[in-house]
Design a protein around this motif. Structure first.
Motif, PDB file in Angstrom:
ATOM      1  N   SER A  18      21.569 -33.606  12.136  1.00 53.04           N
ATOM      2  CA  SER A  18      22.226 -32.312  12.142  1.00 53.04           C
ATOM      3  C   SER A  18      21.359 -31.015  12.277  1.00 53.04           C
ATOM      4  CB  SER A  18      23.176 -32.175  11.130  1.00 53.04           C
ATOM      5  OG  SER A  18      22.459 -32.295   9.889  1.00 53.04           O
ATOM      6  N   LEU A  19      20.132 -31.275  11.877  1.00 53.17           N
ATOM      7  CA  LEU A  19      19.274 -30.156  11.907  1.00 53.17           C
ATOM      8  C   LEU A  19      18.819 -29.872  13.513  1.00 53.17           C
ATOM      9  CD1 LEU A  19      17.666 -27.817  10.118  1.00 53.17           C
ATOM     10  CD2 LEU A  19      15.794 -29.390  10.269  1.00 53.17           C
ATOM     11  N   PHE A  20      19.126 -28.688  14.127  1.00 59.61           N
ATOM     12  CA  PHE A  20      18.917 -28.606  15.477  1.00 59.61           C
ATOM     13  C   PHE A  20      17.872 -27.404  15.566  1.00 59.61           C
ATOM     14  CE2 PHE A  20      21.119 -24.826  16.857  1.00 59.61           C
ATOM     15  CZ  PHE A  20      21.988 -24.611  15.886  1.00 59.61           C
ATOM     16  N   TYR A  21      17.468 -26.716  14.573  1.00 58.82           N
ATOM     17  CA  TYR A  21      16.361 -25.766  14.771  1.00 58.82           C
ATOM     18  C   TYR A  21      15.923 -25.448  13.185  1.00 58.82           C
ATOM     19  CZ  TYR A  21      14.020 -21.637  16.670  1.00 58.82           C
ATOM     20  OH  TYR A  21      13.073 -20.744  17.392  1.00 58.82           O
ATOM     21  N   GLU A  22      14.579 -24.912  13.222  1.00 59.21           N
ATOM     22  CA  GLU A  22      13.762 -24.607  12.075  1.00 59.21           C
ATOM     23  C   GLU A  22      12.877 -23.529  12.390  1.00 59.21           C
ATOM     24  OE1 GLU A  22      10.980 -26.498   8.833  1.00 59.21           O
ATOM     25  OE2 GLU A  22      13.165 -27.458   9.156  1.00 59.21           O
ATOM     26  N   GLU A  23      12.884 -22.410  11.663  1.00 54.60           N
ATOM     27  CA  GLU A  23      11.851 -21.352  11.849  1.00 54.60           C
ATOM     28  C   GLU A  23      11.424 -20.917  10.502  1.00 54.60           C
ATOM     29  OE1 GLU A  23      10.104 -18.610  14.579  1.00 54.60           O
ATOM     30  OE2 GLU A  23      11.355 -20.110  15.077  1.00 54.60           O
ATOM     31  N   ASN A  24      10.303 -20.568  10.633  1.00 56.45           N
ATOM     32  CA  ASN A  24       9.500 -19.725   9.501  1.00 56.45           C
ATOM     33  C   ASN A  24       9.028 -18.420   9.503  1.00 56.45           C
ATOM     34  OD1 ASN A  24       9.311 -22.255   7.854  1.00 56.45           O
ATOM     35  ND2 ASN A  24       7.812 -23.076   8.917  1.00 56.45           N
ATOM     36  N   PHE A  25       9.513 -17.744   8.600  1.00 54.35           N
ATOM     37  CA  PHE A  25       8.953 -16.185   8.560  1.00 54.35           C
ATOM     38  C   PHE A  25       8.161 -16.044   7.345  1.00 54.35           C
ATOM     39  CE2 PHE A  25      12.567 -16.571  11.107  1.00 54.35           C
ATOM     40  CZ  PHE A  25      12.680 -15.628  12.020  1.00 54.35           C
ATOM     41  N   GLU A  36      30.289 -30.846  14.063  1.00 52.87           N
ATOM     42  CA  GLU A  36      31.344 -31.153  15.091  1.00 52.87           C
ATOM     43  C   GLU A  36      32.876 -31.120  14.390  1.00 52.87           C
ATOM     44  OE1 GLU A  36      30.770 -31.277  18.286  1.00 52.87           O
ATOM     45  OE2 GLU A  36      28.661 -30.956  17.764  1.00 52.87           O
ATOM     46  N   ASP A  37      33.822 -31.228  15.087  1.00 53.54           N
ATOM     47  CA  ASP A  37      35.357 -31.271  14.661  1.00 53.54           C
ATOM     48  C   ASP A  37      35.463 -32.206  13.481  1.00 53.54           C
ATOM     49  OD1 ASP A  37      36.682 -29.092  15.944  1.00 53.54           O
ATOM     50  OD2 ASP A  37      37.031 -30.433  17.828  1.00 53.54           O
ATOM     51  N   LYS A  38      35.063 -33.465  14.034  1.00 51.47           N
ATOM     52  CA  LYS A  38      35.034 -34.454  12.690  1.00 51.47           C
ATOM     53  C   LYS A  38      33.776 -34.753  12.244  1.00 51.47           C
ATOM     54  CE  LYS A  38      39.148 -36.714  15.084  1.00 51.47           C
ATOM     55  NZ  LYS A  38      39.478 -38.100  15.762  1.00 51.47           N
ATOM     56  N   ASN A  39      33.723 -34.479  10.820  1.00 47.88           N
ATOM     57  CA  ASN A  39      32.564 -34.331  10.208  1.00 47.88           C
ATOM     58  C   ASN A  39      32.800 -35.130   8.938  1.00 47.88           C
ATOM     59  OD1 ASN A  39      32.753 -31.981   8.204  1.00 47.88           O
ATOM     60  ND2 ASN A  39      32.963 -31.301  10.416  1.00 47.88           N
ATOM     61  N   ASP A  40      31.755 -35.533   8.113  1.00 46.23           N
ATOM     62  CA  ASP A  40      31.992 -36.144   6.808  1.00 46.23           C
ATOM     63  C   ASP A  40      32.138 -35.248   5.640  1.00 46.23           C
ATOM     64  OD1 ASP A  40      31.487 -38.752   8.008  1.00 46.23           O
ATOM     65  OD2 ASP A  40      29.101 -38.588   7.769  1.00 46.23           O
ATOM     66  N   GLU A  42      34.260 -32.735   5.609  1.00 44.49           N
ATOM     67  CA  GLU A  42      35.597 -31.769   5.868  1.00 44.49           C
ATOM     68  C   GLU A  42      35.351 -30.300   5.985  1.00 44.49           C
ATOM     69  OE1 GLU A  42      38.020 -32.999   2.648  1.00 44.49           O
ATOM     70  OE2 GLU A  42      38.222 -34.903   3.497  1.00 44.49           O
ATOM     71  N   LYS A  43      34.345 -30.067   6.840  1.00 45.79           N
ATOM     72  CA  LYS A  43      34.007 -28.602   6.870  1.00 45.79           C
ATOM     73  C   LYS A  43      34.327 -28.210   8.354  1.00 45.79           C
ATOM     74  CE  LYS A  43      32.315 -27.507   2.726  1.00 45.79           C
ATOM     75  NZ  LYS A  43      33.039 -26.448   1.854  1.00 45.79           N
ATOM     76  N   PRO A  44      34.601 -26.907   8.486  1.00 45.22           N
ATOM     77  CA  PRO A  44      34.892 -26.343   9.999  1.00 45.22           C
ATOM     78  C   PRO A  44      33.845 -26.672  10.781  1.00 45.22           C
ATOM     79  CG  PRO A  44      35.566 -24.642   8.278  1.00 45.22           C
ATOM     80  CD  PRO A  44      34.648 -25.653   7.709  1.00 45.22           C
ATOM     81  N   LYS A  45      34.219 -26.806  12.187  1.00 42.41           N
ATOM     82  CA  LYS A  45      33.194 -26.822  13.205  1.00 42.41           C
ATOM     83  C   LYS A  45      32.497 -25.626  13.430  1.00 42.41           C
ATOM     84  CE  LYS A  45      32.804 -27.806  18.261  1.00 42.41           C
ATOM     85  NZ  LYS A  45      33.888 -28.034  19.647  1.00 42.41           N
ATOM     86  N   GLY A  46      31.108 -25.836  13.778  1.00 44.04           N
ATOM     87  CA  GLY A  46      30.344 -24.539  13.835  1.00 44.04           C
ATOM     88  C   GLY A  46      28.990 -24.711  13.776  1.00 44.04           C
ATOM     89  N   LYS A  47      28.393 -23.606  13.900  1.00 46.85           N
ATOM     90  CA  LYS A  47      26.675 -23.600  13.724  1.00 46.85           C
ATOM     91  C   LYS A  47      26.731 -22.630  12.432  1.00 46.85           C
ATOM     92  CE  LYS A  47      25.906 -23.092  18.693  1.00 46.85           C
ATOM     93  NZ  LYS A  47      25.281 -22.236  19.770  1.00 46.85           N
ATOM     94  N   TYR A  48      25.793 -23.506  11.801  1.00 53.72           N
ATOM     95  CA  TYR A  48      25.333 -22.892  10.280  1.00 53.72           C
ATOM     96  C   TYR A  48      23.810 -22.806  10.363  1.00 53.72           C
ATOM     97  CZ  TYR A  48      30.020 -24.733   8.868  1.00 53.72           C
ATOM     98  OH  TYR A  48      31.168 -25.084   8.668  1.00 53.72           O
ATOM     99  N   ALA A  49      23.683 -21.442   9.507  1.00 48.21           N
ATOM    100  CA  ALA A  49      22.100 -21.350   9.458  1.00 48.21           C
ATOM    101  C   ALA A  49      21.994 -20.939   7.942  1.00 48.21           C
ATOM    102  CB  ALA A  49      21.435 -19.823  10.224  1.00 48.21           C
ATOM    103  N   THR A  50      20.736 -21.325   7.487  1.00 48.81           N
ATOM    104  CA  THR A  50      20.364 -21.054   5.931  1.00 48.81           C
ATOM    105  C   THR A  50      19.180 -20.532   6.006  1.00 48.81           C
ATOM    106  OG1 THR A  50      21.612 -22.913   5.497  1.00 48.81           O
ATOM    107  CG2 THR A  50      20.228 -22.253   3.670  1.00 48.81           C
ATOM    108  N   VAL A  51      19.180 -19.298   5.234  1.00 54.23           N
ATOM    109  CA  VAL A  51      17.673 -18.696   5.015  1.00 54.23           C
ATOM    110  C   VAL A  51      17.599 -18.962   3.422  1.00 54.23           C
ATOM    111  CG1 VAL A  51      16.711 -16.594   4.434  1.00 54.23           C
ATOM    112  CG2 VAL A  51      18.143 -16.768   6.637  1.00 54.23           C
ATOM    113  N   ARG A  52      16.336 -19.754   3.316  1.00 59.01           N
ATOM    114  CA  ARG A  52      15.867 -20.105   2.032  1.00 59.01           C
ATOM    115  C   ARG A  52      14.895 -18.930   1.513  1.00 59.01           C
ATOM    116  NH1 ARG A  52      16.460 -24.234  -1.193  1.00 59.01           N
ATOM    117  NH2 ARG A  52      17.355 -25.629   0.341  1.00 59.01           N
TER     118      ARG A  52
END
Length: 268
Positions: A18-25, A36-40, A42-52
């Motif tokens: 599921s990871l399609f991009y990673e960037e370091n700052f 995607e629409d059907k996922n394991d 039960e979250k909405p379809k879309g793009k997600y970004a996480t800043v750690r």
């Protein structure tokens, strides 16, 4: 047994898939995922970004963190909108639910600065930004979705940015990650009081949700015997202030790309 979580990074079973991009700052990592629409999960379809970010109290390079947040907003909104509505969800009187209001109060509202006045004060390049803290249903008697939808119809923004608190499984993620998504959000989801969603589907315009995990369920804390209890760090008020300031600063800079960064930050 695992607890409830709003964080995609805690849900994903196969990150490589599921990871399609990673960037370091610097020391800050940004991870992008898509569902995607059907996922394991039960979250909405879309793009997600996480800043750690790591421990926000030990964060020394706020400028890099700012760049990471702006990077995520650019990826999810593509082009900087000319007219934006920023919505701070939550209850400022509850420590674990004040991220939205505390961020919103630091956003530079500019919709009223225009025309001849804007030219006289040298701010003719400002994009139009409106800000609202809609409060909670128990106090206003009005669904947040109703308030935001009415505003969208009236002021006709190009996009909506929504900020809210989230729930995590892992206590280490509290106040240390920021999640972005273009699938919207259900107000109150972080504190188990989910209301009607705010999304492009319901509002008719691009809607980016920004969430900070502020609570974990006590059932899933080692050694806890409590049920239906949400737990937040003892210094949550301080953590909330720090991360709200960072978010607001980055959002202000992102929304005003044609203006000098220092001028924008000094106006807040």
């Amino acid at each position: 047994m695992k607890g409830r979580t709003d964080l995609i990074i805690e849900l994903e079973k196969d990150t490589e898939k599921s990871l399609f991009y990673e960037e370091n700052f610097g020391q800050i990592k940004v991870m992008f995922s898509s569902l995607e629409d059907k996922n394991d999960y039960e979250k909405p379809k879309g793009k997600y970004a996480t800043v750690r970010l790591g421990n926000i109290e030990k964060l020394t390079d706020f400028r890099m963190a700012e760049k990471a947040i702006i990077f995520c907003l650019k990826k999810l909104l593509k082009n900087t909108p000319k007219n934006v509505l920023v919505v701070g969800l939550g209850n400022r009187e509850i420590t674990s639910d004040c991220i939205g209001p505390h961020t919103a109060e630091r956003i530079l509202a500019t919709r009223h600065i225009k025309g001849e006045f804007a030219q006289k004060v040298g701010l003719e390049k400002l994009k139009s930004v409106s800000v609202i803290e809609p409060g909670v249903l128990g106090k206003t008697g009005i669904e947040t979705a109703e308030t935001v939808s009415a505003l969208v119809q009236k002021i006709k923004p190009d996009a909506v940015i929504v900020i809210d608190a989230l729930c995590a499984q892992n206590a280490e993620n509290l106040f240390s990650v920021i999640q972005f998504c273009d699938s919207g959000i259900s107000p109150g989801s972080g504190v188990k009081n989910t209301r009607r969603e705010l999304s492009e589907k319901t509002l008719g315009i691009p809607t980016v949700a920004i969430g900070v995990p502020t609570v974990v369920e006590a059932d899933f804390i080692k050694g806890a015997s409590c049920e239906n209890l949400l737990v937040t760090p003892k210094d949550a008020d301080l953590l909330s202030r720090h991360i709200s300031e960072l978010l607001a600063q980055a959002i202000n800079v992102f929304l005003q790309p044609d203006c000098d960064r220092e001028i924008i930050l000094n106006l807040v």
